[in-house]
Design an enzyme around this catalytic site. Structure first.
Site, PDB file in Angstrom:
ATOM      1  N   LYS A   1      80.033 -51.920 -89.822  1.00  0.00           N
ATOM      2  CA  LYS A   1      79.420 -52.545 -90.991  1.00  0.00           C
ATOM      3  C   LYS A   1      79.214 -54.038 -90.742  1.00  0.00           C
ATOM      4  O   LYS A   1      79.761 -54.606 -89.785  1.00  0.00           O
ATOM      5  CB  LYS A   1      80.289 -52.321 -92.225  1.00  0.00           C
ATOM      6  CG  LYS A   1      81.674 -52.944 -92.129  1.00  0.00           C
ATOM      7  CD  LYS A   1      82.534 -52.584 -93.329  1.00  0.00           C
ATOM      8  CE  LYS A   1      83.923 -53.200 -93.207  1.00  0.00           C
ATOM      9  NZ  LYS A   1      84.776 -52.882 -94.362  1.00  0.00           N
TER      10      LYS A   1
ATOM     11  N   ARG B   1      90.893 -50.404-105.049  1.00  0.00           N
ATOM     12  CA  ARG B   1      89.563 -50.949-104.824  1.00  0.00           C
ATOM     13  C   ARG B   1      88.518 -49.884-105.120  1.00  0.00           C
ATOM     14  O   ARG B   1      87.737 -50.007-106.039  1.00  0.00           O
ATOM     15  CB  ARG B   1      89.462 -51.480-103.382  1.00  0.00           C
ATOM     16  CG  ARG B   1      88.268 -52.338-103.118  1.00  0.00           C
ATOM     17  CD  ARG B   1      88.343 -52.989-101.756  1.00  0.00           C
ATOM     18  NE  ARG B   1      88.351 -52.015-100.660  1.00  0.00           N
ATOM     19  CZ  ARG B   1      88.351 -52.356 -99.373  1.00  0.00           C
ATOM     20  NH1 ARG B   1      88.386 -53.636 -99.034  1.00  0.00           N
ATOM     21  NH2 ARG B   1      88.359 -51.434 -98.433  1.00  0.00           N
TER      22      ARG B   1
ATOM     23  N   TYR C   1      76.525 -86.809 -95.029  1.00  0.00           N
ATOM     24  CA  TYR C   1      76.332 -86.848 -96.477  1.00  0.00           C
ATOM     25  C   TYR C   1      77.565 -87.353 -97.215  1.00  0.00           C
ATOM     26  O   TYR C   1      78.703 -87.051 -96.843  1.00  0.00           O
ATOM     27  CB  TYR C   1      75.981 -85.460 -97.007  1.00  0.00           C
ATOM     28  CG  TYR C   1      74.582 -84.999 -96.681  1.00  0.00           C
ATOM     29  CD1 TYR C   1      73.473 -85.752 -97.050  1.00  0.00           C
ATOM     30  CD2 TYR C   1      74.367 -83.799 -96.021  1.00  0.00           C
ATOM     31  CE1 TYR C   1      72.182 -85.333 -96.757  1.00  0.00           C
ATOM     32  CE2 TYR C   1      73.093 -83.357 -95.727  1.00  0.00           C
ATOM     33  CZ  TYR C   1      71.990 -84.128 -96.097  1.00  0.00           C
ATOM     34  OH  TYR C   1      70.721 -83.694 -95.806  1.00  0.00           O
TER      35      TYR C   1
ATOM     36  N   MET D   1      73.803 -78.437 -93.801  1.00  0.00           N
ATOM     37  CA  MET D   1      73.247 -77.087 -93.776  1.00  0.00           C
ATOM     38  C   MET D   1      72.940 -76.636 -92.349  1.00  0.00           C
ATOM     39  O   MET D   1      73.222 -75.496 -91.969  1.00  0.00           O
ATOM     40  CB  MET D   1      71.971 -77.009 -94.618  1.00  0.00           C
ATOM     41  CG  MET D   1      71.369 -75.606 -94.662  1.00  0.00           C
ATOM     42  SD  MET D   1      69.842 -75.508 -95.617  1.00  0.00           S
ATOM     43  CE  MET D   1      70.460 -75.792 -97.273  1.00  0.00           C
TER      44      MET D   1
END
Length: 367
Positions: A38, A134, A263, A312
């Site tokens: 997965k 779950r 930043y 980013m």
């Protein structure tokens, strides 16, 4: 090996082979092994990894969602594929592509029985909740479930299974053994009633390593172990990390005292320093939590802390005193440091780190 010239995730198929062979030493030759692929094969290269595992004769595959199973079929996977979390909207596609759903609630069971009205003996898997809370039927649901199968020949139970919640933590051995005991009781009721025998499986990677003597059953499942992690320092030495994330230095800056980096002035230099900008950021899976000195990258054998906030598409590292130049290769994680070591700097785990590597990062398969 060819020098890395852009951010690249290397996927080592020989490491997959090694890890699979090690796991097989922990189980009987008659026990089936299901490979969990997965999340793009835990962030690697699902097509190449799955085809390699099929070549190595794993018995089953598992994915989380239907689209992942369809992609495997289109890639040439012919082995059985268990869909661990199927949604009713995809039941028609599941049947079209001969995928095998995990049925975990009465709603899902009833809807799949309706979707499979034109089938005969279609394989399904019943998931039981034994403590993880779950997904899964409750152990008290067995008699009601059996009513649906006693008169229905459209589907057949391929397996009964559950999932261990703390198999890597031997301090929770009592909890794990209770899960196994609950599952055995559930399975016994089915085996005493059905005129055929579904497979039984409960062990994940840590379960294989710690509980194969008491709960091996007919099949075991491995995800993280195949990709190089045993969830325990004593076992990690037996595994080889499959993926290595590397990048390059785009630019080097000489920073003067009191100048800021990145930043929000994420780092302000107190002395003269040298930084390197790397084409890798939180859009690639290296989140802001690794910034401000927590995470590090390795340049020419030296560990260089990430300075300021991760951007980013870029991050900056402190290369003061490190012999390096623009274009040099940089290691984020791989064999040293491992993904577990890198993830630990931000208080997370290898699973989250490797599965978060963006699909825009180039994959390079090596063997």
């Amino acid at each position: 090996m060819t020098k890395i010239q852009e951010t690249t995730l290397e996927v080592d198929l020989s490491a997959i082979t090694h890890n699979l062979n090690f796991l097989r030493t922990k189980i009987k030759s008659s026990t089936k092994l299901l490979a969990v692929v997965k999340a793009y094969a835990y962030g690697s290269d699902v097509q190449q990894v799955a085809l390699h595992l099929q070549h190595l004769n794993v018995d089953y595959f598992a994915v989380a969602y239907t689209d992942e199973g369809i992609a495997l079929r289109k890639a040439g996977i012919t082995k059985p594929i268990l869909v661990l979390h199927p949604l009713p909207i995809h039941f028609a596609e599941i049947i079209t592509y001969k995928l095998e759903p995990s049925l975990y609630s009465f709603q899902v069971l009833k809807l799949f029985l309706k979707a499979s009205e034109n089938e005969k003996g279609y394989p399904v898997h019943l998931k039981f909740n034994t403590g993880l809370n779950r997904l899964g039927f409750a152990s008290e649901d067995v008699s009601e479930i059996l009513k649906h199968f006693s008169s229905n020949k459209n589907v057949q139970i391929a397996s009964l299974f559950s999932h261990l919640g703390a198999s890597e933590d031997l301090n929770e051995k009592e909890f794990t053994l209770q899960q196994i005991h609950t599952f055995k009781n559930v399975a016994e009721q089915f085996l005493n009633t059905l005129d055929y025998q579904p497979m039984l499986h409960i062990l994940n990677t840590s379960g294989i390593l710690n509980y194969a003597d008491v709960a091996q059953f007919d099949m075991v499942r491995s995800g993280i172990g195949l990709y190089g992690f045993g969830n325990d320092p004593q076992y990690n030495t037996h595994f080889k990390p499959v993926v290595s994330l590397k990048s390059v230095i785009s630019q080097i800056h000489e920073i003067r005292p009191n100048e800021s980096i990145g930043y929000n002035k994420g780092h302000v230099a107190t002395t003269a320093m040298k930084t390197a900008t790397i084409p890798l950021g939180h859009a690639d899976g290296i989140g802001r939590q690794y910034g401000k000195g927590k995470g590090f990258l390795t340049v020419n054998g030296k560990r260089c802390p990430i300075v300021g906030n991760v951007c980013m598409d870029m991050l900056m590292i402190d290369v003061t005193g490190v012999d390096c130049q623009e274009g040099d290769e940089v290691t984020v994680f791989g064999k040293n440091p491992t993904a577990s070591e890198f993830a630990k700097t931000a208080g997370t785990i290898s699973y989250e780190l490797i599965t978060a590597i963006s699909q825009r990062v180039r994959r390079k398969v090596v063997s």
